[in-house]
Design a protein around this motif. Structure first.
Motif, PDB file in Angstrom:
ATOM      1  N   ARG A   1       0.845  -1.189   0.000  1.00  0.00           N
ATOM      2  CA  ARG A   1       0.000   0.000   0.000  1.00  0.00           C
ATOM      3  C   ARG A   1       0.886   1.248   0.000  1.00  0.00           C
ATOM      4  O   ARG A   1       1.870   1.311   0.757  1.00  0.00           O
ATOM      5  N   GLU A   2       0.528   2.219  -0.846  1.00  0.00           N
ATOM      6  CA  GLU A   2       1.324   3.443  -0.941  1.00  0.00           C
ATOM      7  C   GLU A   2       0.429   4.669  -0.789  1.00  0.00           C
ATOM      8  O   GLU A   2      -0.712   4.690  -1.249  1.00  0.00           O
ATOM      9  N   GLY A   3       0.985   5.695  -0.147  1.00  0.00           N
ATOM     10  CA  GLY A   3       0.293   6.958  -0.053  1.00  0.00           C
ATOM     11  C   GLY A   3       0.442   7.724  -1.345  1.00  0.00           C
ATOM     12  O   GLY A   3       1.537   7.763  -1.916  1.00  0.00           O
ATOM     13  N   ILE A   4      -0.650   8.338  -1.828  1.00  0.00           N
ATOM     14  CA  ILE A   4      -0.578   9.039  -3.087  1.00  0.00           C
ATOM     15  C   ILE A   4      -0.949  10.510  -2.995  1.00  0.00           C
ATOM     16  O   ILE A   4      -0.473  11.318  -3.797  1.00  0.00           O
ATOM     17  N   ALA A   5      -1.788  10.891  -2.037  1.00  0.00           N
ATOM     18  CA  ALA A   5      -2.203  12.296  -1.928  1.00  0.00           C
ATOM     19  C   ALA A   5      -2.626  12.581  -0.496  1.00  0.00           C
ATOM     20  O   ALA A   5      -3.172  11.702   0.172  1.00  0.00           O
ATOM     21  N   SER A   6      -2.364  13.795  -0.043  1.00  0.00           N
ATOM     22  CA  SER A   6      -2.780  14.186   1.299  1.00  0.00           C
ATOM     23  C   SER A   6      -3.186  15.656   1.317  1.00  0.00           C
ATOM     24  O   SER A   6      -2.761  16.451   0.469  1.00  0.00           O
ATOM     25  N   ILE A   7      -4.006  15.979   2.312  1.00  0.00           N
ATOM     26  CA  ILE A   7      -4.389  17.361   2.559  1.00  0.00           C
ATOM     27  C   ILE A   7      -4.435  17.558   4.066  1.00  0.00           C
ATOM     28  O   ILE A   7      -4.881  16.677   4.794  1.00  0.00           O
ATOM     29  N   ASP A   8      -3.942  18.710   4.553  1.00  0.00           N
ATOM     30  CA  ASP A   8      -3.932  18.908   5.995  1.00  0.00           C
ATOM     31  C   ASP A   8      -4.948  19.960   6.413  1.00  0.00           C
ATOM     32  O   ASP A   8      -5.685  20.512   5.585  1.00  0.00           O
ATOM     33  N   ASN A   9      -4.983  20.261   7.704  1.00  0.00           N
ATOM     34  CA  ASN A   9      -5.986  21.178   8.236  1.00  0.00           C
ATOM     35  C   ASN A   9      -5.803  22.599   7.705  1.00  0.00           C
ATOM     36  O   ASN A   9      -6.724  23.408   7.772  1.00  0.00           O
ATOM     37  N   ASP A  10      -4.630  22.925   7.170  1.00  0.00           N
ATOM     38  CA  ASP A  10      -4.393  24.231   6.569  1.00  0.00           C
ATOM     39  C   ASP A  10      -4.668  24.240   5.067  1.00  0.00           C
ATOM     40  O   ASP A  10      -4.485  25.262   4.416  1.00  0.00           O
ATOM     41  N   GLY A  11      -5.072  23.092   4.519  1.00  0.00           N
ATOM     42  CA  GLY A  11      -5.342  23.015   3.091  1.00  0.00           C
ATOM     43  C   GLY A  11      -4.139  22.715   2.221  1.00  0.00           C
ATOM     44  O   GLY A  11      -4.237  22.724   0.994  1.00  0.00           O
ATOM     45  N   ASN A  12      -2.987  22.453   2.849  1.00  0.00           N
ATOM     46  CA  ASN A  12      -1.794  22.113   2.069  1.00  0.00           C
ATOM     47  C   ASN A  12      -1.949  20.704   1.507  1.00  0.00           C
ATOM     48  O   ASN A  12      -2.427  19.804   2.180  1.00  0.00           O
ATOM     49  N   THR A  13      -1.528  20.529   0.265  1.00  0.00           N
ATOM     50  CA  THR A  13      -1.646  19.227  -0.390  1.00  0.00           C
ATOM     51  C   THR A  13      -0.282  18.686  -0.777  1.00  0.00           C
ATOM     52  O   THR A  13       0.674  19.443  -0.993  1.00  0.00           O
ATOM     53  N   ARG A  14      -0.204  17.365  -0.841  1.00  0.00           N
ATOM     54  CA  ARG A  14       0.996  16.676  -1.305  1.00  0.00           C
ATOM     55  C   ARG A  14       0.580  15.552  -2.231  1.00  0.00           C
ATOM     56  O   ARG A  14      -0.482  14.945  -2.038  1.00  0.00           O
ATOM     57  N   TYR A  15       1.412  15.272  -3.219  1.00  0.00           N
ATOM     58  CA  TYR A  15       1.156  14.187  -4.168  1.00  0.00           C
ATOM     59  C   TYR A  15       2.461  13.456  -4.448  1.00  0.00           C
ATOM     60  O   TYR A  15       3.529  14.064  -4.458  1.00  0.00           O
ATOM     61  N   ILE A  16       2.330  12.162  -4.740  1.00  0.00           N
ATOM     62  CA  ILE A  16       3.520  11.476  -5.228  1.00  0.00           C
ATOM     63  C   ILE A  16       3.672  11.806  -6.714  1.00  0.00           C
ATOM     64  O   ILE A  16       2.711  12.208  -7.392  1.00  0.00           O
ATOM     65  N   ALA A  17       4.873  11.624  -7.212  1.00  0.00           N
ATOM     66  CA  ALA A  17       5.195  12.064  -8.572  1.00  0.00           C
ATOM     67  C   ALA A  17       4.299  11.415  -9.625  1.00  0.00           C
ATOM     68  O   ALA A  17       3.910  12.064 -10.608  1.00  0.00           O
ATOM     69  N   SER A  18       3.948  10.153  -9.433  1.00  0.00           N
ATOM     70  CA  SER A  18       3.215   9.429 -10.475  1.00  0.00           C
ATOM     71  C   SER A  18       1.777   9.913 -10.654  1.00  0.00           C
ATOM     72  O   SER A  18       1.158   9.610 -11.679  1.00  0.00           O
ATOM     73  N   VAL A  19       1.234  10.648  -9.701  1.00  0.00           N
ATOM     74  CA  VAL A  19      -0.146  11.139  -9.834  1.00  0.00           C
ATOM     75  C   VAL A  19      -0.229  12.657  -9.906  1.00  0.00           C
ATOM     76  O   VAL A  19      -1.283  13.210 -10.227  1.00  0.00           O
TER      77      VAL A  19
END
Length: 125
Positions: free
Chosen positions: A45-63
């Motif tokens: 299982r891999e993490g691909i996207a996240s969002i935090d309480n401030d609205g900041n987002t992160r994505y892995i390169a493939s998506v």
């Protein structure tokens, strides 16, 4: 206790789009991370996207550039819009939640304490 329920998975041809949603209920943290993970057959299982309480987002390169994570104003739904889908995006998609301990959300499995049951996404080529 945070409860997460995913919906919206399904089958689509390569190049198409799907949107998966996560209904969030229970007591969340003031500082939190919400994320989407996926597990393909025979893979971890891999993490691909996240969002935090401030609205900041992160994505892995493939998506990055194809997927968008968002949260509604009431913080009761977390969506993942998936465009330009590829066969390699086929997986079970899981919603996850955890306390935000640092400046950003990490994709380490042990950083997430609540998980949904998963929803299947199948992309045919």
């Amino acid at each position: 206790v945070v409860q997460l329920v995913e919906s919206g998975g399904g089958s689509v041809q390569a190049g198409g789009s799907l949107r998966v949603s996560c209904a969030v209920s229970g007591n969340t943290w003031r500082r939190y991370c919400m994320g989407w993970f996926r597990q393909a057959p025979g893979e971890e299982r891999e993490g691909i996207a996240s969002i935090d309480n401030d609205g900041n987002t992160r994505y892995i390169a493939s998506v990055r550039g194809r997927f968008t994570i968002s949260q509604d104003d009431a913080k009761t739904t977390v969506d993942l819009q998936m465009n330009s889908l590829k066969a390699e995006d086929t997986a079970i998609y899981y919603c996850a939640a955890g306390w935000r301990s640092g400046a950003s959300c990490a994709f380490r499995q042990d950083a997430w304490s609540a998980w949904g049951q998963g929803t299947q996404v199948t992309v045919s080529s």
